[in-house]
Design a protein around this motif. Structure first.
Motif, PDB file in Angstrom:
ATOM      1  N   ASN A   1      54.091  25.620  45.115  1.00 57.01           N
ATOM      2  CA  ASN A   1      53.359  26.779  44.628  1.00 57.01           C
ATOM      3  C   ASN A   1      52.340  26.309  43.593  1.00 57.01           C
ATOM      4  O   ASN A   1      52.710  25.713  42.587  1.00 57.01           O
ATOM      5  N   PRO A   2      51.044  26.567  43.790  1.00 58.37           N
ATOM      6  CA  PRO A   2      50.045  26.093  42.833  1.00 58.37           C
ATOM      7  C   PRO A   2      50.095  26.805  41.482  1.00 58.37           C
ATOM      8  O   PRO A   2      49.522  26.326  40.517  1.00 58.37           O
ATOM      9  N   ARG A   3      50.763  27.945  41.393  1.00 56.51           N
ATOM     10  CA  ARG A   3      50.928  28.696  40.144  1.00 56.51           C
ATOM     11  C   ARG A   3      49.601  28.943  39.425  1.00 56.51           C
ATOM     12  O   ARG A   3      49.455  28.653  38.233  1.00 56.51           O
ATOM     13  N   ASN A   4      48.655  29.470  40.153  1.00 60.05           N
ATOM     14  CA  ASN A   4      47.331  29.737  39.589  1.00 60.05           C
ATOM     15  C   ASN A   4      47.381  30.758  38.465  1.00 60.05           C
ATOM     16  O   ASN A   4      46.678  30.630  37.468  1.00 60.05           O
ATOM     17  N   TYR A   5      48.213  31.791  38.614  1.00 59.34           N
ATOM     18  CA  TYR A   5      48.284  32.831  37.585  1.00 59.34           C
ATOM     19  C   TYR A   5      48.859  32.261  36.292  1.00 59.34           C
ATOM     20  O   TYR A   5      48.371  32.566  35.212  1.00 59.34           O
ATOM     21  N   ARG A   6      49.894  31.442  36.421  1.00 55.62           N
ATOM     22  CA  ARG A   6      50.495  30.845  35.220  1.00 55.62           C
ATOM     23  C   ARG A   6      49.485  30.009  34.456  1.00 55.62           C
ATOM     24  O   ARG A   6      49.473  29.986  33.233  1.00 55.62           O
ATOM     25  N   LEU A   7      48.632  29.295  35.176  1.00 51.09           N
ATOM     26  CA  LEU A   7      47.631  28.457  34.522  1.00 51.09           C
ATOM     27  C   LEU A   7      46.559  29.296  33.829  1.00 51.09           C
ATOM     28  O   LEU A   7      45.967  28.860  32.840  1.00 51.09           O
ATOM     29  N   ALA A   8      46.304  30.493  34.321  1.00 45.54           N
ATOM     30  CA  ALA A   8      45.261  31.338  33.752  1.00 45.54           C
ATOM     31  C   ALA A   8      45.796  32.345  32.741  1.00 45.54           C
ATOM     32  O   ALA A   8      45.014  33.083  32.139  1.00 45.54           O
ATOM     33  N   GLU A   9      47.117  32.378  32.529  1.00 42.91           N
ATOM     34  CA  GLU A   9      47.711  33.398  31.655  1.00 42.91           C
ATOM     35  C   GLU A   9      47.176  33.350  30.231  1.00 42.91           C
ATOM     36  O   GLU A   9      46.874  34.388  29.648  1.00 42.91           O
ATOM     37  N   ALA A  10      47.061  32.173  29.646  1.00 42.15           N
ATOM     38  CA  ALA A  10      46.606  32.064  28.259  1.00 42.15           C
ATOM     39  C   ALA A  10      45.168  32.562  28.122  1.00 42.15           C
ATOM     40  O   ALA A  10      44.842  33.324  27.203  1.00 42.15           O
ATOM     41  N   LYS A  11      44.305  32.147  29.044  1.00 45.54           N
ATOM     42  CA  LYS A  11      42.898  32.577  29.015  1.00 45.54           C
ATOM     43  C   LYS A  11      42.806  34.085  29.215  1.00 45.54           C
ATOM     44  O   LYS A  11      42.015  34.771  28.552  1.00 45.54           O
ATOM     45  N   LEU A  12      43.641  34.607  30.124  1.00 46.79           N
ATOM     46  CA  LEU A  12      43.639  36.040  30.398  1.00 46.79           C
ATOM     47  C   LEU A  12      44.140  36.824  29.181  1.00 46.79           C
ATOM     48  O   LEU A  12      43.564  37.857  28.822  1.00 46.79           O
ATOM     49  N   ALA A  13      45.190  36.337  28.527  1.00 48.25           N
ATOM     50  CA  ALA A  13      45.735  37.025  27.352  1.00 48.25           C
ATOM     51  C   ALA A  13      44.695  37.106  26.242  1.00 48.25           C
ATOM     52  O   ALA A  13      44.532  38.148  25.603  1.00 48.25           O
ATOM     53  N   LYS A  14      43.983  36.013  26.021  1.00 43.75           N
ATOM     54  CA  LYS A  14      42.959  36.014  24.982  1.00 43.75           C
ATOM     55  C   LYS A  14      41.840  36.995  25.330  1.00 43.75           C
ATOM     56  O   LYS A  14      41.389  37.763  24.477  1.00 43.75           O
ATOM     57  N   ALA A  15      41.394  36.986  26.575  1.00 45.78           N
ATOM     58  CA  ALA A  15      40.326  37.894  26.999  1.00 45.78           C
ATOM     59  C   ALA A  15      40.768  39.351  26.879  1.00 45.78           C
ATOM     60  O   ALA A  15      39.980  40.222  26.483  1.00 45.78           O
TER      61      ALA A  15
ATOM     62  N   VAL B   1      37.576  39.836  31.694  1.00 49.20           N
ATOM     63  CA  VAL B   1      38.960  40.002  32.175  1.00 49.20           C
ATOM     64  C   VAL B   1      38.963  40.131  33.694  1.00 49.20           C
ATOM     65  O   VAL B   1      39.762  39.485  34.388  1.00 49.20           O
ATOM     66  N   GLN B   2      38.065  40.935  34.226  1.00 53.08           N
ATOM     67  CA  GLN B   2      37.980  41.104  35.673  1.00 53.08           C
ATOM     68  C   GLN B   2      37.615  39.796  36.362  1.00 53.08           C
ATOM     69  O   GLN B   2      38.116  39.495  37.450  1.00 53.08           O
ATOM     70  N   GLY B   3      36.753  39.009  35.719  1.00 49.86           N
ATOM     71  CA  GLY B   3      36.365  37.722  36.281  1.00 49.86           C
ATOM     72  C   GLY B   3      37.528  36.752  36.368  1.00 49.86           C
ATOM     73  O   GLY B   3      37.656  36.002  37.345  1.00 49.86           O
ATOM     74  N   ILE B   4      38.402  36.760  35.351  1.00 50.56           N
ATOM     75  CA  ILE B   4      39.570  35.874  35.371  1.00 50.56           C
ATOM     76  C   ILE B   4      40.514  36.287  36.497  1.00 50.56           C
ATOM     77  O   ILE B   4      41.031  35.448  37.232  1.00 50.56           O
ATOM     78  N   HIS B   5      40.739  37.598  36.646  1.00 49.43           N
ATOM     79  CA  HIS B   5      41.588  38.087  37.744  1.00 49.43           C
ATOM     80  C   HIS B   5      40.988  37.703  39.101  1.00 49.43           C
ATOM     81  O   HIS B   5      41.717  37.267  40.008  1.00 49.43           O
ATOM     82  N   ALA B   6      39.680  37.852  39.243  1.00 48.59           N
ATOM     83  CA  ALA B   6      39.015  37.507  40.503  1.00 48.59           C
ATOM     84  C   ALA B   6      39.116  36.009  40.775  1.00 48.59           C
ATOM     85  O   ALA B   6      39.310  35.587  41.925  1.00 48.59           O
ATOM     86  N   HIS B   7      39.008  35.197  39.722  1.00 50.59           N
ATOM     87  CA  HIS B   7      39.108  33.746  39.883  1.00 50.59           C
ATOM     88  C   HIS B   7      40.487  33.347  40.408  1.00 50.59           C
ATOM     89  O   HIS B   7      40.595  32.515  41.323  1.00 50.59           O
ATOM     90  N   VAL B   8      41.544  33.938  39.853  1.00 45.29           N
ATOM     91  CA  VAL B   8      42.909  33.649  40.312  1.00 45.29           C
ATOM     92  C   VAL B   8      43.073  34.090  41.767  1.00 45.29           C
ATOM     93  O   VAL B   8      43.634  33.357  42.593  1.00 45.29           O
ATOM     94  N   ALA B   9      42.561  35.264  42.106  1.00 44.90           N
ATOM     95  CA  ALA B   9      42.658  35.759  43.490  1.00 44.90           C
ATOM     96  C   ALA B   9      41.912  34.830  44.443  1.00 44.90           C
ATOM     97  O   ALA B   9      42.410  34.529  45.540  1.00 44.90           O
ATOM     98  N   ASN B  10      40.738  34.351  44.031  1.00 44.65           N
ATOM     99  CA  ASN B  10      39.970  33.436  44.881  1.00 44.65           C
ATOM    100  C   ASN B  10      40.677  32.103  45.054  1.00 44.65           C
ATOM    101  O   ASN B  10      40.644  31.517  46.141  1.00 44.65           O
TER     102      ASN B  10
END
Length: 146
Positions: free
Chosen positions: A50-64, A91-100
């Motif tokens: 599992n690449p765990r993309n969301y876990r890697l982006a959690e800190a950036k997303l929390a700050k945003a 915030v929307q961009g970070i979510h879109a990046h994880v989805a992509n």
């Protein structure tokens, strides 16, 4: 801009058997390794973690999200500030990046499987039932594709 096309076929497609010497793989979806592929004889042919993309982006997303929460958002009769719009766009961009990232990883894996194997059998997994288990909610929600 995104588009979605849904095709439905009224008659079920008959199951095909592999030609002589055709390669067959069965896929099992899991939580620690996202996909495990095995031959009909039970030997493991593929393990995709599992690449765990969301876990890697959690800190950036929390700050945003913290930054966005401090901005003046839309209130009845008042326009939202440009800073609020910019913060929420981030915030929307970070979510879109994880989805992509998820979509790209899934596309690469399925393309490799389709190119290499003649018959692919996939496990029928009831994710909705797994989400109801209290201790597995976060792991299942992190792994499932949206």
């Amino acid at each position: 801009m995104s588009f979605m096309v849904v095709l439905q076929r009224p008659d079920p497609v008959p199951a095909r058997t592999p030609a002589d010497g055709g390669k067959v793989i069965g896929l099992d979806l899991g939580l620690t390794t996202l996909v495990t592929g095995a031959s009909p004889h039970g030997e493991v042919l593929l393990e995709a973690g599992n690449p765990r993309n969301y876990r890697l982006a959690e800190a950036k997303l929390a700050k945003a999200q913290r930054v966005a929460s401090r901005r003046k958002g839309p209130v009845r009769g008042v326009e939202p500030s440009n800073r609020w719009r910019r913060a929420n766009k981030r915030v929307q961009g970070i979510h879109a990046h994880v989805a992509n990232q998820r979509r790209q990883w899934q596309h690469a894996l399925t393309r490799q499987l389709a190119k290499e194997y003649d018959v692919i059998v996939v496990e029928d997994l009831a994710i909705a039932n797994m989400v109801n288990m209290v201790n597995m909610v976060n792991m299942v929600n992190m792994v499932k594709n949206r």
